[in-house]
Write an enzyme that holds these catalytic residues in place. Structure first.
Site, short mmCIF file in Angstrom:
data_model
loop_
_atom_site.label_atom_id
_atom_site.label_comp_id
_atom_site.label_asym_id
_atom_site.label_seq_id
_atom_site.Cartn_x
_atom_site.Cartn_y
_atom_site.Cartn_z
CD GLU A 182 96.16 -50.89 18.76
OE1 GLU A 182 95.87 -49.93 19.50
OE2 GLU A 182 97.32 -51.16 18.41
CG HIS A 183 95.07 -46.25 16.54
ND1 HIS A 183 95.22 -44.98 17.04
CD2 HIS A 183 96.20 -46.91 16.87
CE1 HIS A 183 96.39 -44.87 17.65
NE2 HIS A 183 97.01 -46.04 17.55
CG HIS A 238 99.56 -49.03 15.01
ND1 HIS A 238 99.44 -47.73 14.55
CD2 HIS A 238 99.65 -48.93 16.36
CE1 HIS A 238 99.47 -46.90 15.57
NE2 HIS A 238 99.60 -47.60 16.67
CD GLU A 280 100.74 -44.39 17.95
OE1 GLU A 280 101.21 -45.31 18.65
OE2 GLU A 280 99.61 -44.44 17.43
#
Length: 438
Positions: free
Chosen positions: A62-63, A59, A139
């Site tokens: 991906e950012h 994740h 997040e």
């Protein structure tokens, strides 16, 4: 990319597939009634492919890949997509990551260029790592503040323990805080290999034209890397028993998820399991919704969920209620689950659930984005396209006897559960819940 007029119109509408050198697959579906095109690069790597020391790497990466490439800044990437009114985004799941764009068909070359540049050439620059680390930590904090999101992660951890499927996709504040640039670069290099990648597109697209674009923008990356493909983490048997987890939090409601482990998506009774889930809590007429909410008014939100992975899965029930109603909610929920395990569902319930699955499947595939997603997931999960008609036939073939056999087999298993709310200790939780967890 203008389309050539096909000699056989029916053949032109069938999905097409090309495998390029190194194993990268290109799959497309032409939709004649739309002007848009959706394209995604699907990578068969997700959070379950991480080691415990780099939990959240898929994740985080991906950012990070959107921050900059050798030829584009993050602003350049955003402006290029904004200028054509399109959408560019990505998401990470347990077993895959997808980078996608939704544009007019005429802008598909730009979309492929941008998505390929991000996926292949994202720089993982040191400054970008630190900036995006803070974004991911925010997040995580936001997710922890949302009871339903936090509970979903807690439940899978309670059900699967230390197995990678039980870890949050997003990672933890602890793991993300100490993750290094070198670890992220290594994850990118070793996991983003062509044999793990699928380029899927649907809408106003030409297959041969897309293959040419992929060859152009993926270039030398289409050959196999020098390192072998790293094996998937956490395949095989889940060790340990499901457990009960409690997070005591001052809140207006108690949130609970409880459920069982199931076989994975390749199980021969997979669609009977989906029918069981739908009849239990997948719709307004489901047993749980009717008994907990409509008949007794014990909760506003109550539903079941089914998550299927390559080699395992989870059938769960979620409810949120006032703390003083928690015991009643658990009593009714336990009664419903015990009744279905013992006596099964009715022929009428089976028919309604099958109709719900069929309708939901077809209605959910009305646009190019959903069609592209189905192509990409099917290719990653099964190595081939599974048509909508094939899936509809599988659903139709499910019988109430098969559903009830699945219910007897699975619903008598030991449950895992997670509770979030104003409760001081596990001993203060309802007896029905503690009995189901054992």
């Amino acid at each position: 990319m203008p389309r050539r007029s096909p000699a056989d119109p029916a053949a032109a509408l069938a999905p097409r597939r090309t495998t390029l050198p190194g194993g990268l697959r290109v799959v497309t579906e032409f939709l004649p009634a739309v002007h848009s095109a959706s394209v995604g690069v699907w990578v068969g790597v997700g959070s379950r492919d991480e080691g415990a020391t780099v939990a959240g790497a898929a994740h985080f990466l991906e950012h990070l890949l959107f921050k900059s490439t050798p030829t584009r800044s993050a602003v350049d990437i955003a402006q290029a997509m904004d200028a054509v009114g399109g959408e560019l985004n990505a998401f990470t799941a347990k077993e895959h990551t997808c980078y996608y764009a939704h544009v007019l068909g005429s802008d598909l070359p730009l979309a492929v260029d941008l998505v390929a540049d991000v996926v292949l050439n994202g720089r993982c620059a040191a400054d970008d790592v630190e900036v995006e680390r803070d974004v991911v930590l925010e997040e995580i904090a936001m997710r922890d503040d949302d009871p339903e999101d936090a509970l979903a992660d807690m439940f899978l951890a309670a059900l699967f323990g230390d197995h990678p499927v039980g870890r949050p996709v997003i990672g933890s504040a602890q793991s993300v805080s100490v993750m290094t640039r070198a670890q992220l670069q290594s994850f990118h290099l070793r996991r983003y290999t062509p044999e793990r990648m699928v380029v899927a597109a649907a809408g106003n697209v030409d297959h041969d034209g897309l293959v040419a674009l992929v060859r152009e923008h993926f270039g030398s990356r289409l050959v196999r890397g020098r390192r072998p493909v790293a094996p998937r983490k956490g395949t095989g048997r889940v060790n340990g028993s499901p457990r009960l987890t409690l997070v005591s939090r001052d809140a207006e409601q108690t949130h609970v998820s409880l459920g069982i482990r199931t076989p994975g998506r390749g199980w021969e009774h997979r669609w009977a399991l989906s029918v069981l889930h739908t009849a239990l809590g997948g719709g307004l007429s489901s047993r749980l919704f009717q008994e907990v909410r409509e008949t007794r008014g014990l909760a506003y939100s109550v539903y079941s969920a089914l998550d299927l992975f390559a080699d395992s899965g989870a059938l769960s029930v979620y409810a949120a209620c006032l703390p003083e109603r928690f015991a009643d909610v658990m009593r009714v929920t336990a009664d419903v689950l015990e009744s279905v395990a013992r006596d099964g569902i009715t022929e009428a319930e089976c028919g309604i659930a099958k109709g719900s699955l069929r309708g939901g499947l077809v209605l959910g595939l009305e646009d190019s984005s959903s069609r592209m997603s189905r192509l990409g997931r099917s290719e990653l999960n099964y190595g081939k396209h599974r048509s909508i008609e094939h899936t509809l036939r599988q659903i139709e073939q499910v019988t109430v006897e098969e559903v009830n056999a699945v219910a007897r087999h699975l619903l008598s298993r030991r449950y895992g559960a997670a509770v979030l709310g104003p409760h001081g200790s596990k001993r203060s939780l309802p007896q029905q819940l503690r009995a189901m967890v054992g």
